[in-house]
Design an enzyme around this catalytic site. Structure first.
Site, PDB file in Angstrom:
ATOM      1  CG  HIS A 189      -3.000   3.557   2.464  1.00 31.15           C
ATOM      2  ND1 HIS A 189      -3.490   3.183   1.229  1.00 31.15           N
ATOM      3  CD2 HIS A 189      -3.098   2.445   3.256  1.00 31.15           C
ATOM      4  CE1 HIS A 189      -3.855   1.921   1.280  1.00 31.15           C
ATOM      5  NE2 HIS A 189      -3.635   1.452   2.493  1.00 31.15           N
ATOM      6  CG  ASN A 202      -6.678  -0.541   1.510  1.00 29.98           C
ATOM      7  OD1 ASN A 202      -5.962  -0.165   0.585  1.00 29.98           O
ATOM      8  ND2 ASN A 202      -6.189  -0.976   2.656  1.00 29.98           N
ATOM      9  CB  CYS A 229      -0.945   0.019   1.190  1.00 34.57           C
ATOM     10  SG  CYS A 229      -2.019  -1.423   1.234  1.00 34.57           S
TER      11      CYS A 229
END
Ligand code: UT7
Length: 321
Positions: A248, A278, A115
């Site tokens: 993020h 996500n 990520c």
């Protein structure tokens, strides 16, 4: 001195939005109330069968190139951050390069920092440009996490989505990316991983994403707060000079806790987690693109982007637009 500036952004989400209620209808033992209250997520997108990370990356790349007002042939460095590449090899970056019609081009390669991959990719591109070796980089985060989810594990499968985001980074005499900080600590590899390998032409071990949610949550809040402050200090930028934080997009509660630690009000924080879920390496460039296209992030403004992901990896960049 040569600087690297963002000249254009692009994003791409496949298919229709899949709501939390849609997941319930698909048989997952969950509820809109649980997902929304624990994570802030209301919907995400999934790539249809046959659509791969390179396809999403290509769509985002075309939009970023158009926004930058350049041609694909002007790109001399192409970096794709992904943990869900089309193939073991060749890299997703070379597939995107071919899709853009670039022949005999410059360097093209993938980075793998889960990520935090886009922040890593941007940092690499900034160094290439600042060294004078390259002039125009395309940095992409692209993921099809839906392909590595265990649909019987409700603690993870409701959290992720697919998508891609991209930026064109150009050499300039004016500062753009002012500071970058990257970190990793492999000692935490087991709390977020896909513990499968490849041998004898098969995936060996477990091919699905596994996560200790609470351990990741605690780690992420501290890492994101610390690293945003670190790039602000490196750039000599007072907190009050930061117009936007683009973190993020994993969980709204992690984002809120990070903003609190930095003393930033939520109206200075770009959030897309409610609509995208996500999307791992795609989450930061997708959120950046949304805020550029809807007019929130404008020329002359100062933006901090930051990521945290499996590894563990974490990092941030302070960028003047
Ligand atoms: O890119 C980085 C990736 N990951 C992250 O950022 C994730 C960070 N962690 C988190 O966001 C949170 O830890 C989660 C959202 C994953 C989980 O929230 P939590 O408050 O830590 O919940 P939990 O795992 O402690 O589970 C609480 C309860 C459990 O039930 P019991 O044992 O208390 O009866 C779970 O079985 O919630 C249950 N549960 C669910 N219920 C409905 C877990 N997943 C679900 C679900 N729907 N999808």
């Amino acid at each position: 001195m040569i600087h690297a500036r963002i000249a254009g952004t692009g994003g791409y989400l496949p298919g229709e939005a899949v709501t939390n209620d849609d997941l319930v209808k698909r048989g997952i033992d969950t509820s809109d109330e649980w997902i929304a209250s624990r994570t802030g997520i209301r919907a995400r997108h999934f790539a249809p069968p046959g659509v791969t990370a390179s396809g999403l990356a290509l769509a985002a790349a075309r939009r970023a190139i158009e926004a930058a007002g350049c041609e694909a042939g002007d790109i001399d460095l192409l970096i794709v951050a992904t943990s869900t590449p089309d193939y073991i090899f060749p890299s997703t970056a070379t597939l995107v390069q071919a899709g853009l019609g670039i022949r005999n081009g410059g360097a093209a390669f993938d980075v793998q920092a889960v990520c935090c991959g886009f922040v890593y990719g941007l940092a690499v591109a900034e160094k290439f440009i600042a060294s004078g070796s390259h002039r125009r980089a395309l940095v992409i985060g692209a993921e099809v996490f839906s392909r590595i989810l265990d649909w019987s594990d409700r603690g993870t499968c409701v959290l992720f989505g697919d998508g891609a985001g991209a930026v064109v980074l150009e050499a300039s005499s004016t500062p753009g990316v002012r500071a970058v900080a990257l970190h990793a600590d492999g000692g935490h590899h087991a709390i977020l991983c896909v513990p499968g390998g490849v041998a004898d032409g098969k995936v060996t071990g477990d091919p699905f994403l596994r996560m200790d949610g609470q351990a990741v949550f605690k780690f992420a809040v501290k890492a994101l707060g610390d690293v945003a402050q670190e790039v602000a200090d490196l750039a000599g930028a007072p907190r009050a000079s930061i117009d936007w934080l683009v973190p993020h997009q994993a969980n709204i509660r992690i984002i809120q806790a990070t903003a609190r630690r930095l003393g930033l009000p939520m109206d200075k924080v770009v959030t897309t987690v409610e609509r995208h879920g996500n999307t791992s390496a795609a989450s930061v460039p997708l959120a950046l693109d949304c805020a550029v296209r809807d007019g929130r992030i404008r020329a002359g403004q100062r933006v901090v982007i930051e990521g945290v992901g499996g590894g563990f990896t974490w990092g941030a960049a302070l960028i003047d637009f």
